[in-house]
Design a protein around this motif. Structure first.
Motif, PDB file in Angstrom:
ATOM      1  N   ASN A   1      -8.266  -2.993  -8.330  1.00  0.00           N
ATOM      2  CA  ASN A   1      -9.120  -2.817  -7.154  1.00  0.00           C
ATOM      3  C   ASN A   1      -9.314  -1.316  -6.982  1.00  0.00           C
ATOM      4  O   ASN A   1      -8.345  -0.574  -6.859  1.00  0.00           O
TER       5      ASN A   1
ATOM      6  N   LYS B   1      -4.162  -1.174  -6.888  1.00  0.00           N
ATOM      7  CA  LYS B   1      -5.244  -0.628  -6.067  1.00  0.00           C
ATOM      8  C   LYS B   1      -5.218   0.873  -6.281  1.00  0.00           C
ATOM      9  O   LYS B   1      -4.246   1.542  -5.924  1.00  0.00           O
TER      10      LYS B   1
ATOM     11  N   TRP C   1      -0.439  -0.042  -4.578  1.00  0.00           N
ATOM     12  CA  TRP C   1      -1.381   1.057  -4.353  1.00  0.00           C
ATOM     13  C   TRP C   1      -0.933   2.297  -5.121  1.00  0.00           C
ATOM     14  O   TRP C   1       0.255   2.629  -5.177  1.00  0.00           O
TER      15      TRP C   1
ATOM     16  N   ASP D   1       0.830  -1.203   0.000  1.00  0.00           N
ATOM     17  CA  ASP D   1       0.000   0.000   0.000  1.00  0.00           C
ATOM     18  C   ASP D   1       0.869   1.259   0.000  1.00  0.00           C
ATOM     19  O   ASP D   1       2.065   1.220  -0.345  1.00  0.00           O
TER      20      ASP D   1
ATOM     21  N   HIS E   1      -8.712  -9.073   0.794  1.00  0.00           N
ATOM     22  CA  HIS E   1      -7.529  -8.524   1.453  1.00  0.00           C
ATOM     23  C   HIS E   1      -7.633  -8.780   2.952  1.00  0.00           C
ATOM     24  O   HIS E   1      -8.367  -8.094   3.663  1.00  0.00           O
TER      25      HIS E   1
ATOM     26  N   ASP F   1     -14.680  -4.817  -1.104  1.00  0.00           N
ATOM     27  CA  ASP F   1     -13.385  -4.899  -0.438  1.00  0.00           C
ATOM     28  C   ASP F   1     -13.493  -4.342   0.973  1.00  0.00           C
ATOM     29  O   ASP F   1     -13.095  -3.213   1.255  1.00  0.00           O
TER      30      ASP F   1
ATOM     31  N   ASP G   1      -6.877   4.639  -5.674  1.00  0.00           N
ATOM     32  CA  ASP G   1      -7.571   5.195  -4.512  1.00  0.00           C
ATOM     33  C   ASP G   1      -7.964   6.658  -4.712  1.00  0.00           C
ATOM     34  O   ASP G   1      -7.386   7.374  -5.533  1.00  0.00           O
TER      35      ASP G   1
ATOM     36  N   HIS H   1     -10.484   1.789  -4.773  1.00  0.00           N
ATOM     37  CA  HIS H   1     -10.776   2.261  -3.413  1.00  0.00           C
ATOM     38  C   HIS H   1     -11.135   3.733  -3.475  1.00  0.00           C
ATOM     39  O   HIS H   1     -10.799   4.427  -4.428  1.00  0.00           O
TER      40      HIS H   1
END
Length: 872
Positions: free
Chosen positions: A401, A371, A343, A318, A482, A451, A373, A403
């Motif tokens: 993914n 990921k 991330w 991340d 996760h 998630d 975000d 976020h």
């Protein structure tokens, strides 16, 4: 098979009704019904004497959604009133498709469709209605370009209907509110919204939203059961004909609602012809339990080792990772059968240039997915960005993914590399309540992967038991799950870890067995020939009866993980189809039951994937790289292939080396040359050589589509130098060989500013503004090429005036890795310090800013007037 399924779907859904002869507009009111296959659900469309449309839904003869106004307005026409009916066309739509994730991977559904044509003073509006056994939906179709100013779309619920609503924010992370339709607070509520209407439930949401429109939400005025659709933008522009998103009402009992895939049924077919690279699975994730760990490559390797020991296919690194070490960590992971996910902020990929540069770079490192975000918007502009990033990641075979994101609206059918999305108040909020957890399966998780980042003992503010936490990984559906705690924590809960390491994350079918929002959820899911039953509860201690009518013939071993008197405990029994599994559940507790065919074994446990340890040793330089790949012990390895992987712009000579079998103690060897092309940019470059193989005992072994080849890679580091600098150049005018920064990018001739490039201010220290230099945030570093052509470096260093609290930085100058000069700790209150260094003979100059030993907050480090003295 996927491509064939798409072709069949296109063929079967292309049925077109017979051409209609458009009658003269009919001014009188009308009423029409569209009944879905099986006759359970009927949609009702009405036109009153003022030309206003309404839409409602019945189920088994009972009204679920009473007729409520619909329509839309544009800058050119009000298409919510004054409409005249032109005609109707009917057809049957059959959707057959395969998902890469979800609660049901193979889908075959039939829907009834009617298209109603209306007119207002020469402006055409079509309303398309589709109905299945799970609910009804409608959309508007405009034959020409338009600018939408709003919708009259609405729903009418009984004022006393129980409701589970989400106060709207564009990241969908507020707490859901159990309330009642009429007395619910005024304001906006996010999709999906759940209502109970007597013995039926209605889940309201939308499908097929992309950059041609924006995301909607429900707006409620207190005292009535009316909920209207509001849009994110005041204006929505369409350059051509427009089909709006579907307004979706999933209706039925809770089992129907929870198991519904109507949102996916209404979404466009997959845009990917090949999904062989898309892989779901368990993910080890460190950010929640230890925020600083994503910045520590050694700690990430410990997570990788843990994932490899337990057969988890992924590790997510991340916020905090660095370009400087991620490629090596990715190589470390892949050699152990683990893939790395990274991330990123959405602003790292919000331009075409960033996507064209960053995504191929990540893929060249071997990163498997991202990921992304902080999108935090339902605007048309943001949905256009989703369109762009989805196409760009698919082109690079990078899974995704989202976020800080919107909710799924069919995106996982259209873009099968989307593994999951947040849009939920998950464990990362550090407050977990059983009553809230038991609402999500009936609301947020219905339209797609969620998630939640479950199963964490690091969240101490929770009222859930340990078994409840473990069961979340089964009850909640997410293509990537996760798991959010430390390796050491899971290893201290061995029964939990044993269960988690054997749970799939995708399902051939799913069934709600019992439960109610805010009280309890008991779900059965099948993966292959195994069934998994999971339950989470917000009730006092009781016994849960779980019917096993879904089992096949024969006997099954049922292994159940529950809360015991002294922690988690595991029990087993033999069961058959039709038996009832009675599970004692603690207050706010849960359970997981694994059911496998009984063969006399005492356990359903299967071997965990363990990749054999290998070595790959490289020697030499670009002109001649020798590689030796060895299996020290064990094996055998099969289909072994050793070969160079030339970076873009480079070429290699020499053929791959292969071996059908490699046994313990055996090696294969190859030698290759790497040659840069004329367009290779200057800078450091890694020249990789990789060995790939399958191994005995791996699922899908040796080369079936289910086999995952192991990738072992090492690199030779080399440098393509830029031209030597001349004269007295500013460092900010030279190309960076490498760059890292504590926050955002290193800025040229500006202060660090915030996270985006170019957002800094003029370099300013103690009120003095400097025209040139570098703006860093500790810890930060850049390297530049000198090539031995310079003899002096000078700069004025200090903390930029833009910080709002004191910072401290130690400025360091290194030549070819050797320290040459340092400022010592400089604080915000100190005047700029002069920093000089003799760089005679230095090939690579490093400028480094450390945090002064007290953390990096407010450490905006300025290298003002950073200049070199070089040969003419």
């Amino acid at each position: 098979m996927q491509l064939l399924s798409i072709i069949l779907s296109l063929t079967l859904t292309a049925t077109v009704p017979a051409p209609l002869r458009e009658p003269a507009p009919l001014r009188e009111p009308g009423s029409w019904s569209v009944t879905g296959p099986g006759g359970a659900v009927t949609a009702r469309l009405g036109l009153d004497d003022a030309g206003r449309l309404s839409f409602g839904v019945d189920r088994q003869g009972a009204v679920v959604l009473a007729p409520a106004p619909i329509g839309l307005t544009t800058t050119a026409a009000d298409l919510s009133a004054g409409l005249s009916f032109l005609g109707r066309g009917n057809r049957t739509v059959r959707e057959r498709y395969t998902r890469t994730t979800g609660k049901q991977l193979e889908r075959d559904v039939t829907l009834t469709e009617s298209t109603f044509r209306f007119d207002r003073d020469g402006t055409r509006l079509d309303v398309v209605v589709r109905v299945s056994g799970e609910g009804a939906a409608y959309r508007y179709v405009l034959p020409a370009s338009a600018t939408i100013t709003g919708e009259a779309s609405s729903y009418s619920l009984p004022v006393d209907a129980p409701a589970w609503l989400l106060p709207y924010t564009p990241n969908y992370e507020e707490s859901r509110v159990p309330t009642t339709a009429g007395p619910a607070a005024a304001g906006d509520y996010g999709f999906p919204s759940l209502f109970r209407v007597r013995s039926n439930y209605a889940l309201l949401t939308e499908s097929d939203v992309d950059g041609r429109y924006d995301g909607g939400r429900l707006t409620h005025a207190p005292g009535s059961g009316a909920y209207t659709v509001s849009l994110a933008d005041p204006l929505i522009t369409s350059a051509g004909p427009l089909s709006t998103p579907w307004r979706v009402a999933v209706v039925g009992d809770l089992a129907t609602v929870t198991g519904s895939m109507l949102v996916d049924d209404l979404a466009p077919a997959s845009r990917l012809s090949d999904t062989s690279w898309v892989r779901p699975g368990m993910v080890a994730w460190s950010w929640l339990s230890e925020h600083s760990s994503p910045a520590d490559p050694d700690r990430q390797k410990q997570y990788i080792d843990f994932a490899a020991r337990n057969g988890w296919p992924f590790v997510l690194i991340d916020e905090g990772w660095s370009d400087a070490w991620v490629p090596e960590v990715v190589r470390y992971a892949r050699a152990r059968g683990v893939d790395v996910l990274l991330w990123l902020r959405w602003t790292d990929l919000d331009t075409e240039q960033e996507r064209a540069t960053r995504l191929p770079q990540l893929r060249s490192w071997g990163v498997a997915g991202v990921k992304v975000d902080f999108m935090d918007s339902d605007s048309q502009e943001r949905f256009r960005w989703y369109d762009e990033i989805l196409a760009a990641t698919a082109a690079q075979h990078l899974m995704v993914n989202f976020h800080g994101a919107t909710i799924p609206r069919g995106i996982q059918r259209t873009w099968p590399h989307v593994m999951t999305m947040e849009a939920v108040r998950g464990a990362e909020q550090f407050t977990t309540r059983a009553a809230t957890n038991t609402i999500f399966p009936y609301t947020r998780n219905v339209p797609g992967g969620m998630d939640y980042t479950p199963v964490t003992w690091a969240v101490t503010d929770r009222d859930t038991t340990d078994a409840h936490e473990v069961a979340l990984a089964l009850v909640y559906e997410s293509g990537w799950t996760h798991l959010a705690d430390k390796p050491e924590t899971y290893e201290s809960h061995p029964l939990a870890l044993r269960t988690l390491s054997r749970l799939p994350t995708t399902w051939d079918e799913s069934r709600l067995l019992s439960g109610a929002p805010g009280q309890e959820t008991v779900i059965a899911r099948r993966h292959g020939d195994r069934w998994y039953v999971g339950g989470i509860s917000a009730l006092p201690a009781h016994t849960v009866p779980a019917g096993l009518g879904m089992l096949g013939d024969g006997r099954y071993l049922a292994e159940t993980l529950t809360d015991g008197d002294h922690g988690l405990e595991r029990t087993s029994r033999i069961v058959r189809r039709g038996d009832t599994l009675s599970v004692p559940v603690a207050g706010n507790g849960g359970f997981v039951t694994v059911l496998c065919a009984y063969t006399g074994s005492a356990s359903c446990d299967e071997p965990v994937r363990q990749v054999p340890a290998t070595t790959l040793a490289l020697s030499g330089g670009p002109e001649s790289v020798k590689a030796v790949f060895t299996l020290p012990a064990g094996g055998p390895l099969r289909s072994v292939r050793l070969e160079p992987r030339a970076p873009r712009g480079w070429s290699t000579t020499g053929a791959p080396v292969t071996a059908a079998t490699l046994r313990g103690g055996e090696s294969i060897t190859g030698t290759w040359t790497f040659t840069p092309g004329p367009d290779v940019p200057p800078g450091p470059v890694d020249l990789p050589i990789a060995a790939t193989f399958t191994f005995a005992g791996d699922p899908g072994y040796p080369d079936s589509p289910g086999a995952q080849r192991v990738h072992v890679e090492q690199v030779v580091h080399t440098l393509v130098p830029p031209p030597d600098p001349t004269g007295t150049p500013d460092v900010s005018a030279l190309p960076f060989l490498t760059e890292s920064n504590g926050y955002g990018p290193v800025e040229r001739d500006r202060s660090n500013g915030e996270a985006d490039g170019g957002d800094g201010n003029p370099l300013t220290m103690r009120g003095t503004v400097y025209d040139t230099g570098l703006g860093m945030h500790a810890p930060g570093e850049v390297t530049v090429w000198l090539g031995g052509a310079c003899d002096g470096f000078s700069a004025r260093v200090g903390i930029d005036d833009e910080v709002t609290s004191p910072g401290s930085v130690d400025f360091q100058v290194l030549g070819d890795g050797v320290p040459l000069a340092a400022s010592g700790v400089v604080r915000s209150a100190d005047p700029p310090a002069a920093l000089t260094a003799d760089v005679t003979g230095v090939r690579i100059l490093t400028l480094r800013a450390t945090d002064g030993g007290d953390g990096k907050n407010f450490d905006h480090a300025d290298w003002a007037l950073a200049r070199l003295s070089c040969a003419a």
